[in-house]
Scaffold this motif. Structure first.
Motif, PDB file in Angstrom:
ATOM      1  N   THR A   1     -77.220 -65.715 -36.057  1.00 41.91           N
ATOM      2  CA  THR A   1     -77.090 -66.039 -34.645  1.00 41.91           C
ATOM      3  C   THR A   1     -78.328 -66.804 -34.185  1.00 41.91           C
ATOM      4  OG1 THR A   1     -75.797 -64.044 -34.281  1.00 41.91           O
ATOM      5  CG2 THR A   1     -76.762 -65.062 -32.348  1.00 41.91           C
ATOM      6  N   PHE A   2     -78.099 -67.857 -33.399  1.00 43.09           N
ATOM      7  CA  PHE A   2     -79.172 -68.597 -32.756  1.00 43.09           C
ATOM      8  C   PHE A   2     -78.736 -68.813 -31.317  1.00 43.09           C
ATOM      9  CE2 PHE A   2     -81.045 -72.692 -31.414  1.00 43.09           C
ATOM     10  CZ  PHE A   2     -82.377 -72.303 -31.413  1.00 43.09           C
ATOM     11  N   GLY A   3     -79.398 -68.122 -30.389  1.00 43.34           N
ATOM     12  CA  GLY A   3     -78.971 -68.168 -28.987  1.00 43.34           C
ATOM     13  C   GLY A   3     -77.552 -67.642 -28.893  1.00 43.34           C
ATOM     14  N   ARG A   4     -76.663 -68.424 -28.289  1.00 48.85           N
ATOM     15  CA  ARG A   4     -75.266 -68.008 -28.201  1.00 48.85           C
ATOM     16  C   ARG A   4     -74.427 -68.557 -29.359  1.00 48.85           C
ATOM     17  NH1 ARG A   4     -75.215 -72.386 -24.505  1.00 48.85           N
ATOM     18  NH2 ARG A   4     -73.578 -73.846 -25.063  1.00 48.85           N
ATOM     19  N   LEU A   5     -75.085 -69.285 -30.289  1.00 46.55           N
ATOM     20  CA  LEU A   5     -74.371 -69.880 -31.414  1.00 46.55           C
ATOM     21  C   LEU A   5     -74.325 -68.933 -32.612  1.00 46.55           C
ATOM     22  CD1 LEU A   5     -75.875 -73.479 -31.389  1.00 46.55           C
ATOM     23  CD2 LEU A   5     -73.802 -72.672 -30.258  1.00 46.55           C
ATOM     24  N   ILE A   6     -73.202 -68.966 -33.296  1.00 44.91           N
ATOM     25  CA  ILE A   6     -73.025 -68.212 -34.542  1.00 44.91           C
ATOM     26  C   ILE A   6     -72.905 -69.249 -35.653  1.00 44.91           C
ATOM     27  CG2 ILE A   6     -71.562 -66.607 -35.795  1.00 44.91           C
ATOM     28  CD1 ILE A   6     -70.600 -65.606 -33.011  1.00 44.91           C
ATOM     29  N   VAL A   7     -73.865 -69.234 -36.578  1.00 47.05           N
ATOM     30  CA  VAL A   7     -73.956 -70.237 -37.630  1.00 47.05           C
ATOM     31  C   VAL A   7     -73.549 -69.606 -38.957  1.00 47.05           C
ATOM     32  CG1 VAL A   7     -75.483 -71.853 -38.811  1.00 47.05           C
ATOM     33  CG2 VAL A   7     -75.864 -71.329 -36.394  1.00 47.05           C
ATOM     34  N   SER A   8     -72.564 -70.214 -39.631  1.00 47.83           N
ATOM     35  CA  SER A   8     -72.118 -69.754 -40.947  1.00 47.83           C
ATOM     36  C   SER A   8     -72.335 -70.876 -41.953  1.00 47.83           C
ATOM     37  CB  SER A   8     -70.637 -69.384 -40.918  1.00 47.83           C
ATOM     38  OG  SER A   8     -70.404 -68.337 -40.015  1.00 47.83           O
ATOM     39  N   LEU A   9     -72.928 -70.523 -43.093  1.00 51.15           N
ATOM     40  CA  LEU A   9     -73.176 -71.495 -44.155  1.00 51.15           C
ATOM     41  C   LEU A   9     -72.200 -71.244 -45.288  1.00 51.15           C
ATOM     42  CD1 LEU A   9     -75.069 -73.726 -45.400  1.00 51.15           C
ATOM     43  CD2 LEU A   9     -76.285 -71.819 -46.481  1.00 51.15           C
ATOM     44  N   SER A  10     -71.437 -72.283 -45.658  1.00 50.95           N
ATOM     45  CA  SER A  10     -70.502 -72.180 -46.778  1.00 50.95           C
ATOM     46  C   SER A  10     -71.164 -72.585 -48.082  1.00 50.95           C
ATOM     47  CB  SER A  10     -69.279 -73.069 -46.553  1.00 50.95           C
ATOM     48  OG  SER A  10     -68.615 -72.702 -45.383  1.00 50.95           O
ATOM     49  N   ASP A  11     -71.916 -73.697 -48.052  1.00 48.93           N
ATOM     50  CA  ASP A  11     -72.501 -74.228 -49.280  1.00 48.93           C
ATOM     51  C   ASP A  11     -73.653 -75.145 -48.920  1.00 48.93           C
ATOM     52  OD1 ASP A  11     -72.874 -74.811 -51.953  1.00 48.93           O
ATOM     53  OD2 ASP A  11     -71.085 -76.048 -52.158  1.00 48.93           O
ATOM     54  N   CYS A  12     -74.648 -75.221 -49.790  1.00 45.76           N
ATOM     55  CA  CYS A  12     -75.740 -76.177 -49.665  1.00 45.76           C
ATOM     56  C   CYS A  12     -75.922 -76.816 -51.031  1.00 45.76           C
ATOM     57  CB  CYS A  12     -77.029 -75.491 -49.211  1.00 45.76           C
ATOM     58  SG  CYS A  12     -78.321 -76.664 -48.697  1.00 45.76           S
ATOM     59  N   ARG A  13     -75.913 -78.137 -51.076  1.00 44.11           N
ATOM     60  CA  ARG A  13     -76.014 -78.871 -52.340  1.00 44.11           C
ATOM     61  C   ARG A  13     -77.175 -79.858 -52.278  1.00 44.11           C
ATOM     62  NH1 ARG A  13     -69.582 -80.159 -53.180  1.00 44.11           N
ATOM     63  NH2 ARG A  13     -68.921 -77.986 -53.002  1.00 44.11           N
ATOM     64  N   TYR A  14     -77.706 -80.159 -53.459  1.00 45.44           N
ATOM     65  CA  TYR A  14     -78.845 -81.062 -53.560  1.00 45.44           C
ATOM     66  C   TYR A  14     -78.792 -81.816 -54.882  1.00 45.44           C
ATOM     67  CZ  TYR A  14     -80.572 -77.364 -56.573  1.00 45.44           C
ATOM     68  OH  TYR A  14     -80.683 -76.426 -57.580  1.00 45.44           O
ATOM     69  N   PRO A  15     -79.439 -82.992 -54.969  1.00 48.72           N
ATOM     70  CA  PRO A  15     -79.474 -83.736 -56.225  1.00 48.72           C
ATOM     71  C   PRO A  15     -80.309 -82.984 -57.263  1.00 48.72           C
ATOM     72  CG  PRO A  15     -80.107 -85.133 -54.380  1.00 48.72           C
ATOM     73  CD  PRO A  15     -80.043 -83.732 -53.870  1.00 48.72           C
ATOM     74  N   VAL A  16     -79.773 -82.818 -58.466  1.00 47.68           N
ATOM     75  CA  VAL A  16     -80.472 -82.091 -59.522  1.00 47.68           C
ATOM     76  C   VAL A  16     -81.781 -82.783 -59.893  1.00 47.68           C
ATOM     77  CG1 VAL A  16     -80.320 -81.337 -61.932  1.00 47.68           C
ATOM     78  CG2 VAL A  16     -78.355 -81.072 -60.420  1.00 47.68           C
ATOM     79  N   ALA A  17     -81.786 -84.107 -59.942  1.00 50.35           N
ATOM     80  CA  ALA A  17     -82.976 -84.855 -60.335  1.00 50.35           C
ATOM     81  C   ALA A  17     -84.104 -84.763 -59.314  1.00 50.35           C
ATOM     82  CB  ALA A  17     -82.614 -86.313 -60.579  1.00 50.35           C
TER      83      ALA A  17
END
Length: 120
Positions: free
Chosen positions: A53-69
């Motif tokens: 929760t941030f303020g009145r917002l509800i934040v859900s993270l499904s996935d985070c991706r990044y370049p392997v190199a």
């Protein structure tokens, strides 16, 4: 929606198939939240599948991706952000850390953006 997502990812990762990079999923992400009224910022560490929760917002993270190199470059994350007061989904999609304005939360009071994936 799918075509827009592919375009955003292609731009974030270098422009096209010739510049395609191998990516990996991270166990979480670091987001930054801004309350535009008070000017207060908060870093939000969130794991994949977790909700914060941030303020009145509800934040859900499904996935985070990044370049392997280059794990510190061009992270992108799929998030759903809901306004708990209104009961509406304010954002549902991918955010790109290097270009947060490409796909941004549109809320009059709060701003949330991706800083990086969290690998440990």
């Amino acid at each position: 929606m799918t075509a827009r997502l592919l375009l955003l990812l292609a731009l974030a990762l270098g422009g096209g198939a010739a510049a395609a990079q191998e990516v990996a999923s991270a166990p979480g992400a670091v987001l930054r939240g801004l309350d535009k009224v008070s000017g207060a910022t908060e870093d939000i560490e969130i794991a994949a599948g977790e909700t914060k929760t941030f303020g009145r917002l509800i934040v859900s993270l499904s996935d985070c991706r990044y370049p392997v190199a280059d794990p510190s470059a061009n992270a992108y994350a799929h998030m759903t952000i809901t306004d708990s007061a209104a009961g509406t989904v304010e954002f549902d999609g991918w955010m790109v850390a290097s270009s947060p304005a490409l796909s941004a939360l549109d809320d009059p009071r709060y701003d949330v953006w991706l800083l990086r994936c969290k690998s440990s």
